[in-house]
Design a protein around this motif. Structure first.
Motif, PDB file in Angstrom:
ATOM      1  N   LEU A  63       0.962  -1.810   0.083  1.00 61.83           N
ATOM      2  CA  LEU A  63      -0.070  -0.069   0.057  1.00 61.83           C
ATOM      3  C   LEU A  63       1.077   0.963   0.096  1.00 61.83           C
ATOM      4  O   LEU A  63       1.905   1.289   0.642  1.00 61.83           O
ATOM      5  N   SER A  64       0.471   2.674  -0.655  1.00 57.69           N
ATOM      6  CA  SER A  64       1.020   3.302  -0.757  1.00 57.69           C
ATOM      7  C   SER A  64       1.298   3.750   0.648  1.00 57.69           C
ATOM      8  O   SER A  64      -0.148   3.993   1.386  1.00 57.69           O
ATOM      9  N   PRO A  65       2.129   5.334   0.928  1.00 51.04           N
ATOM     10  CA  PRO A  65       2.014   5.833   2.472  1.00 51.04           C
ATOM     11  C   PRO A  65      -0.054   6.293   2.281  1.00 51.04           C
ATOM     12  O   PRO A  65      -0.744   6.432   3.628  1.00 51.04           O
ATOM     13  N   GLU A  66      -0.137   6.910   1.323  1.00 48.70           N
ATOM     14  CA  GLU A  66      -2.350   7.235   1.753  1.00 48.70           C
ATOM     15  C   GLU A  66      -2.556   6.264   1.987  1.00 48.70           C
ATOM     16  O   GLU A  66      -3.715   6.583   2.996  1.00 48.70           O
ATOM     17  N   GLU A  67      -2.764   6.119   0.899  1.00 43.82           N
ATOM     18  CA  GLU A  67      -3.649   4.220   1.607  1.00 43.82           C
ATOM     19  C   GLU A  67      -3.702   3.410   2.640  1.00 43.82           C
ATOM     20  O   GLU A  67      -4.487   3.678   3.670  1.00 43.82           O
ATOM     21  N   LYS A  68      -2.037   3.058   3.180  1.00 43.32           N
ATOM     22  CA  LYS A  68      -2.093   3.387   4.811  1.00 43.32           C
ATOM     23  C   LYS A  68      -3.118   4.183   6.143  1.00 43.32           C
ATOM     24  O   LYS A  68      -3.335   3.805   7.120  1.00 43.32           O
ATOM     25  N   ALA A  69      -3.033   5.677   5.137  1.00 43.68           N
ATOM     26  CA  ALA A  69      -3.199   6.199   6.351  1.00 43.68           C
ATOM     27  C   ALA A  69      -4.528   6.977   6.453  1.00 43.68           C
ATOM     28  O   ALA A  69      -5.309   6.671   7.157  1.00 43.68           O
ATOM     29  N   ALA A  70      -5.221   6.429   5.455  1.00 46.72           N
ATOM     30  CA  ALA A  70      -6.359   5.145   5.345  1.00 46.72           C
ATOM     31  C   ALA A  70      -6.892   5.513   5.161  1.00 46.72           C
ATOM     32  O   ALA A  70      -8.052   5.322   6.647  1.00 46.72           O
ATOM     33  N   LEU A  71      -6.463   4.082   5.630  1.00 43.25           N
ATOM     34  CA  LEU A  71      -6.886   2.599   6.753  1.00 43.25           C
ATOM     35  C   LEU A  71      -7.103   3.311   8.077  1.00 43.25           C
ATOM     36  O   LEU A  71      -7.668   2.369   9.272  1.00 43.25           O
ATOM     37  N   ASP A  72      -6.387   3.748   8.512  1.00 43.09           N
ATOM     38  CA  ASP A  72      -5.696   4.603  10.050  1.00 43.09           C
ATOM     39  C   ASP A  72      -6.205   5.731  10.752  1.00 43.09           C
ATOM     40  O   ASP A  72      -5.711   5.377  11.987  1.00 43.09           O
ATOM     41  N   LEU A  73      -6.979   6.140   9.727  1.00 46.46           N
ATOM     42  CA  LEU A  73      -7.968   6.901  10.365  1.00 46.46           C
ATOM     43  C   LEU A  73      -9.385   6.291  11.526  1.00 46.46           C
ATOM     44  O   LEU A  73      -9.176   5.670  11.356  1.00 46.46           O
ATOM     45  N   GLU A  74      -9.619   7.205  12.368  1.00 43.79           N
ATOM     46  CA  GLU A  74     -10.116   6.772  13.027  1.00 43.79           C
ATOM     47  C   GLU A  74     -11.929   6.655  12.722  1.00 43.79           C
ATOM     48  O   GLU A  74     -11.888   7.585  11.715  1.00 43.79           O
ATOM     49  N   GLN A  75     -12.711   5.370  13.220  1.00 45.37           N
ATOM     50  CA  GLN A  75     -14.377   4.989  12.559  1.00 45.37           C
ATOM     51  C   GLN A  75     -15.035   6.234  12.786  1.00 45.37           C
ATOM     52  O   GLN A  75     -14.631   7.290  13.341  1.00 45.37           O
ATOM     53  N   THR A  76     -15.556   6.466  11.284  1.00 48.47           N
ATOM     54  CA  THR A  76     -16.106   8.359  11.780  1.00 48.47           C
ATOM     55  C   THR A  76     -17.625   6.883  12.277  1.00 48.47           C
ATOM     56  O   THR A  76     -17.974   6.673  12.162  1.00 48.47           O
ATOM     57  N   LEU A  77     -18.078   8.163  12.893  1.00 48.74           N
ATOM     58  CA  LEU A  77     -20.055   7.964  13.252  1.00 48.74           C
ATOM     59  C   LEU A  77     -20.566   7.218  11.980  1.00 48.74           C
ATOM     60  O   LEU A  77     -21.502   6.022  11.623  1.00 48.74           O
ATOM     61  N   GLU A  78     -20.521   7.751  10.619  1.00 47.33           N
ATOM     62  CA  GLU A  78     -21.315   7.267   9.397  1.00 47.33           C
ATOM     63  C   GLU A  78     -21.031   5.903   9.018  1.00 47.33           C
ATOM     64  O   GLU A  78     -21.418   4.957   8.562  1.00 47.33           O
TER      65      GLU A  78
END
Length: 178
Positions: A33-48
């Motif tokens: 995964l690219s660093p951006e893709e890894k970062a997107a997976l690591d984001l906090e879960q949203t209420l949505e």
């Protein structure tokens, strides 16, 4: 009986500790995964995301140790959703899941054969509804990157792929190299 069952399933499902020599060589050439893709997976879960997971929950399922069903959560989500989101956010900040997410009710379901033999019973874990919501939300997030890291011949549980794809590959000679 309980000790016998515990010993049987510990032996059956236990993890053997071993070291993997040549780990780097084994992983060489695998998709990354690219660093951006890894970062997107690591984001906090949203209420949505959690709301989407709740809406995907199947009805009529057996509740876990908490006694709560998917129907209960769907019905009261407007009241408790934001609070559960806050709890999960804290879990991600601390790196520790709730105790309820680390527990399950284990039950044995009969298979075929002589039911006097423990090997003819399958263990099933009844998980709590909060764990089911969190795992579904995380699973939904992972679906977005699976195609990037899984080979095209891998079809099991990959969105928009079916086992029929592999049958067509075999029929058309794609897997044999011809």
């Amino acid at each position: 009986m309980r000790n016998h069952a515990m010993d049987f399933y510990t032996d059956l499902f236990g993890v053997e500790q071993c070291s993997i020599e040549g780990r780097e060589e084994l992983l060489e050439g695998l998709p990354q995964l690219s660093p951006e893709e890894k970062a997107a997976l690591d984001l906090e879960q949203t209420l949505e995301e959690l709301t989407g997971a709740v809406n995907q929950m199947a009805s009529g399922r057996v509740p876990g140790i908490d006694g709560l069903s998917g129907e209960f959560l769907k019905h009261f989500w407007g009241i408790i959703g934001a609070d559960l989101h806050g709890v999960f956010s804290e879990c991600f900040r601390t790196g520790s899941l709730l105790a309820s997410c680390r527990r399950a009710v284990l039950s044995l379901l009969p298979k075929k054969g002589d039911l006097a033999l423990l090997k003819n019973w399958s263990p099933v874990a009844l998980l709590t509804v909060d764990y089911k919501v969190l795992s579904r939300a995380l699973s939904n997030r992972l679906k977005g990157i699976l195609e990037m890291v899984m080979h095209q011949d891998q079809t099991y549980y990959i969105p928009d792929r079916t086992i029929m794809d592999n049958i067509f590959y075999m029929r058309d000679g794609c897997l044999s190299g011809s």
